[in-house]
Design an enzyme around this catalytic site. Structure first.
Site: not given
Ligand code: GLY
Length: 278
Positions: A190, A231, A245, A252, A256, A271
């Site tokens: 990440e 973030k 976003r 992901h 997923h 994950h």
């Molecule tokens: N994990 C992606 C987000 O928080 O948008």
């Protein structure tokens, strides 16, 4: 000896803005940090068996020092805990502790506990105060920040939930010293993600400094802070994922799918490993 002051990153969401504090020793100071922002509130801590064994006593002492004697709800560790059954358990535990809307629900754990607890806090009494205390690298750099909460459905991951921002995130870098190396590597994926999205200088810095990030110390805290800044920037301009976003989902979608294909069995795939492959 007192700990160095934590790095503070603000998530700029106007009247719902909040701080992410990053540094060692924050569990022990949790009562003071929460009390400063939410004075005089009662609290419930939601955690899992593994995290409780390693960190609950430290957090409890830190809260008690700030005058908070929390109710504790302990759940089984693992992705399968992000379910309706455990959501009901958390909701019931908070109500049984007779907490009011202005009181605080605290998530102590990784992404599973943070997502589930945030969802419960978002719906009990139509929305309670919520504090994230992430204990995995992955949760410190991604899931604890930005207010996405939820559980899995038999039809897929994270399909049921709400946006519910925390009032505070305490990312205690000291707790990462006890994280299994496999979980640390998964969280590192990440970190690299933010470099790949739009921070080439951070990606280059990680290539230079990854060994120090794994070893701990200031490089690790700085990497976490930079990921949180990245973030926080995206969340501040697109809280509800109508645009930019979605970039944060890099890796992901496949991740997923791979988690679903391995029945969310953390012994086979965690994950962050799914994200790294994605
Ligand atoms: N994990 C992606 C987000 O928080 O948008």
């Amino acid at each position: 000896m007192s700990e160095a002051a934590p790095v503070v990153v603000e998530v700029g969401l106007g009247e719902r803005a909040y701080d992410i504090l990053i540094g060692p020793g924050l569990l022990a100071r949790a009562g003071a940090e929460i009390g400063q922002r939410l004075p005089g509130r009662r609290a419930a801590v939601v955690t899992d068996d593994n995290v409780a064994a390693a960190h609950l006593a430290t957090l409890r002492a830190g809260l008690e020092k700030g005058g908070v004697n929390p109710a504790v709800i302990t759940l089984p560790a693992g992705e399968k805990t992000k379910s309706f059954a455990h959501l009901e358990e958390v909701v019931d535990g908070v109500l049984a502790a007779k907490l009011e809307r202005g009181d605080v629900v605290i998530a102590l754990g990784g992404g599973v506990i943070g997502d589930l607890t945030g969802f419960a806090a978002g719906i009990v009494r139509r929305g309670m105060n919520f504090v994230q205390i992430p204990t995995s690298l992955l949760a410190q750099v991604d899931s604890s920040v930005g207010g996405k909460t939820g559980i899995n459905s038999p039809r897929g991951k994270n399909l049921v939930g709400v946006f519910h921002q925390p009032k505070l995130v305490l990312a205690d870098t000291g707790v990462l010293d006890t994280l299994p190396i496999r979980e640390f590597r998964a969280g590192y994926a990440e970190l690299a993600k933010y470099g790949l999205i739009d921070r080439p200088a951070f990606f280059a810095w990680l290539e230079e400094n990854w060994q120090e990030v794994f070893a701990g110390g200031p490089a690790r805290a700085e990497a976490i802070a930079e990921a949180c800044r990245a973030k926080a920037d995206v969340v501040a301009r697109d809280e509800f994922e109508t645009g930019d976003r979605a970039l944060l989902n890099l890796g992901h979608t496949f991740g997923h799918a791979l988690e679903a294909a391995t029945q969310y069995d953390g012994a086979r795939l965690v994950h962050g490993e799914g994200v790294a492959i994605g």
